[in-house]
Design an enzyme around this catalytic site. Structure first.
Site, mmCIF file in Angstrom:
data_model
loop_
_atom_site.group_PDB
_atom_site.id
_atom_site.type_symbol
_atom_site.label_atom_id
_atom_site.label_comp_id
_atom_site.label_asym_id
_atom_site.label_seq_id
_atom_site.Cartn_x
_atom_site.Cartn_y
_atom_site.Cartn_z
ATOM 1 N N PRO A 67 10.132 -6.781 -1.133
ATOM 2 C CA PRO A 67 9.210 -6.351 -1.563
ATOM 3 C C PRO A 67 7.477 -6.967 -1.801
ATOM 4 C CG PRO A 67 10.360 -6.090 -3.299
ATOM 5 C CD PRO A 67 11.370 -7.416 -2.574
ATOM 6 N N GLU A 75 -10.056 -5.821 10.229
ATOM 7 C CA GLU A 75 -9.668 -4.171 9.420
ATOM 8 C C GLU A 75 -10.209 -4.296 8.292
ATOM 9 O OE1 GLU A 75 -5.229 -2.201 8.584
ATOM 10 O OE2 GLU A 75 -5.435 -4.255 9.638
ATOM 11 N N ASN A 134 0.744 -0.937 0.274
ATOM 12 C CA ASN A 134 0.398 0.035 0.049
ATOM 13 C C ASN A 134 1.189 0.749 -0.210
ATOM 14 O OD1 ASN A 134 0.934 -1.000 2.548
ATOM 15 N ND2 ASN A 134 -1.028 0.141 3.458
ATOM 16 N N GLU A 156 4.722 -3.941 12.143
ATOM 17 C CA GLU A 156 3.577 -2.844 12.738
ATOM 18 C C GLU A 156 2.682 -3.635 11.579
ATOM 19 O OE1 GLU A 156 1.266 -0.603 10.967
ATOM 20 O OE2 GLU A 156 2.914 0.422 9.455
ATOM 21 N N LEU A 157 1.410 -3.675 12.390
ATOM 22 C CA LEU A 157 0.120 -4.490 11.865
ATOM 23 C C LEU A 157 -0.435 -3.930 11.550
ATOM 24 C CD1 LEU A 157 1.744 -7.859 13.977
ATOM 25 C CD2 LEU A 157 2.295 -7.064 11.664
ATOM 26 N N GLU A 190 8.274 2.825 15.026
ATOM 27 C CA GLU A 190 9.561 3.787 13.605
ATOM 28 C C GLU A 190 9.119 5.174 13.239
ATOM 29 O OE1 GLU A 190 8.802 0.182 9.992
ATOM 30 O OE2 GLU A 190 7.146 1.361 10.717
ATOM 31 N N GLY A 223 2.473 -4.910 7.849
ATOM 32 C CA GLY A 223 2.038 -6.235 7.122
ATOM 33 C C GLY A 223 0.448 -6.478 7.941
ATOM 34 N N CYS A 278 -3.166 0.935 7.483
ATOM 35 C CA CYS A 278 -3.219 0.832 8.706
ATOM 36 C C CYS A 278 -3.834 1.423 9.461
ATOM 37 C CB CYS A 278 -1.493 -0.242 8.821
ATOM 38 S SG CYS A 278 -0.818 1.131 9.313
#
Length: 495
Positions: free
Chosen positions: A190, A397, A166, A264-265, A474, A242, A298
């Site tokens: 990637p 989500e 994304n 980072e989910l 991050e 992801g 996200c």
């Protein structure tokens, strides 16, 4: 042949709709695989590229290249690393139009949004370049007579970086730039949907002066490559953005070598609108948060939790705004929303909407597929009213252009509903009461909270979540520290 073998002609080749055939980037060279995978334009379903699948063998080769390069890169002066990162930042900004075209072509977001992503992605390179010169330890008082103590921060080592589709530029720079600043070397995997942006970044990194093997980009079979990155003892850390399901799998695999992970989910962001809020500004904020990248972020607003007194007013304001949003090809100047990443995403989003309809919710606007009208994986921007916590659209989500209203009266129930999810990434609160700001922001369980603000991310600030939304941060100094080991030294016999 590489997609960026002649970066000065990328724009011409895109305009000519040429089919790209590109290799992976390992040890400073372009490496072919035994097979290729196709890359599709989600706006029309056309194949735009064939990318080499280097698989497990390529991953092993990339790890070896990064391991060898680490021995020299970690010894490079932080000031020299800073200069190279600054050059990379400069080259990314100079190539932003071409990079934006690649993003729109392979991912679908509007060209305007893609331009913004490139600038956003470059900001992490610039910040990390500046931060490289500020990675340092501290002197410590000790309880032992005649001794001195201090700490040293050193690079963790080779880092495996697995990124989503994304934000194909920004998700790479947000991880790689601070790691490179700290002295780590990278093996980047990637998303298979969006490899072209990553390969272009690798070429620009080479031009910026990163030594061979410091930056590697490998494409191909995800389980095979991920298995190498999580099991190899030479890879000391894995960074992943992801789904929570995949993050749990990587975390489990990384446990075999007690490897550090930064995850980072997923998210299920509440957007809370209190009855004292400026409703017009709240509506604008919802549009910005929910419909950016067609809802495929996200941190996108997932649940609109609204006090009943202002709910009808907010629904009317949103309906007026949403009805003006125009889906279309990202290259069209009048498009507000691009396509979803593929037809599977369209089917998933439509199932959520139809389940809400069957459960008694009202579809105020939208609520239908547009693929037959527009020719790609498009879905109409949608507003749902009358949502309940039991609906699938509330529990999952969404990752699509769907906004749903939940009418909740008290602060206590608002906090309870906001926290009724395993996720805890981002949340938003609109209120003009400073007491509510403190009570709500302290009561909800989220790593990032925007107060009267629809976006929270920046290169200088911490980005990350709680609960099943991830581990680590991050951005800012915290993003660089993630990629360092803290070593303590005690010197005795000083007196």
């Amino acid at each position: 042949m590489s997609v960026i073998d002649r970066p000065d002609t990328i724009a011409e080749r895109l305009d000519d709709k040429a089919l790209f055939r590109t290799d992976s980037f390992i040890g400073g060279e372009w490496v072919a695989g035994d097979a290729t995978t196709e890359v599709f334009n989600p706006a029309n379903g056309q194949v735009i590229a064939e990318v080499a699948d280097v698989g497990e063998a390529g991953a092993i080769k990339a790890v070896a290249a990064a391991t060898a390069a680490f021995e020299t890169w970690k010894k490079v002066s932080p000031f020299e690393r800073s200069k190279i990162l600054m050059k990379w930042n400069q080259l990314i900004l100079e190539a932003q139009s071409d990079l934006a075209k690649l993003i729109t072509l392979e991912m679908g977001k509007t060209y305007r949004e893609a331009h913004g992503e490139v600038v956003y992605g470059a900001s992490f390179v610039e910040w990390s370049a500046e931060e490289a010169k500020r990675i340092h330890g501290e002197t410590l008082d000790t309880p032992f007579p005649g001794s001195r103590g201090w700490t040293i921060r050193q690079p963790v080592g080779v880092v495996g970086c697995i990124t989503p589709w994304n934000f194909p530029v920004a998700m790479i720079t947000r991880k790689c730039a601070p790691a490179l600043a700290a002295g780590c070397t990278m093996v980047i995997k990637p998303a298979p949907e969006t490899p072209l942006s990553a390969l272009a970044l690798a070429e620009l990194a080479k031009r910026a002066g990163f030594p061979d093997g410091v930056v590697n980009v490998i494409c191909g079979d995800a389980p095979a490559i991920g298995g190498v990155l999580t099991s190899s003892p030479d890879v000391r850390m894995v960074g992943f953005t992801g789904s929570t399901a995949v993050g749990k799998l990587l975390m489990k695999q990384a446990a075999s070598t007690v490897k550090r992970v930064a995850l980072e989910l997923g998210g299920n962001a509440p957007f809370i609108v209190m009855d004292d809020a400026d409703i017009e500004k709240a509506a604008d904020g919802i549009i910005a948060s929910k419909f950016r990248v067609s809802g495929q972020t996200c941190v996108s607003a997932n649940r609109l939790i609204v006090q009943p007194k202002v709910a009808d007013q907010l629904v009317a304001a949103l309906e007026a705004r949403i009805s003006k949003l125009k889906p279309g090809d990202g290259f069209a100047s009048d498009s507000d929303l691009g396509p979803l990443i593929h037809m599977g995403a369209v089917e998933r989003v439509d199932a959520l909407v139809q389940q809400a309809r069957e459960a008694g919710a009202k579809i105020v606007t939208g609520g239908k597929r547009l693929d037959s009208e527009l020719g790609g994986s498009f879905y109409a921007p949608t507003l749902i009213d009358g949502g309940t916590a039991a609906m699938d659209v509330a529990c999952n989500e969404i990752f699509g252009p769907i906004a749903s209203i939940y009418r909740v009266e008290t602060e206590e129930d608002i906090i309870k509903l906001a926290n009724d999810t395993p996720y805890g990434l981002a949340a938003y609160i609109y209120t003009r009461d400073v007491g509510r700001v403190h009570r709500l922001s302290e009561g909800i369980e989220y790593g990032m909270i925007g107060i009267n603000a629809p976006m929270v991310g920046a290169a200088s600030t911490p980005f990350g979540g709680m609960k099943e939304s991830g581990i680590g941060r991050e951005g800012g100094k915290w993003g660089v520290e993630e990629f360092t080991e803290l070593k303590y030294v005690l010197l005795g016999g000083v007196d």
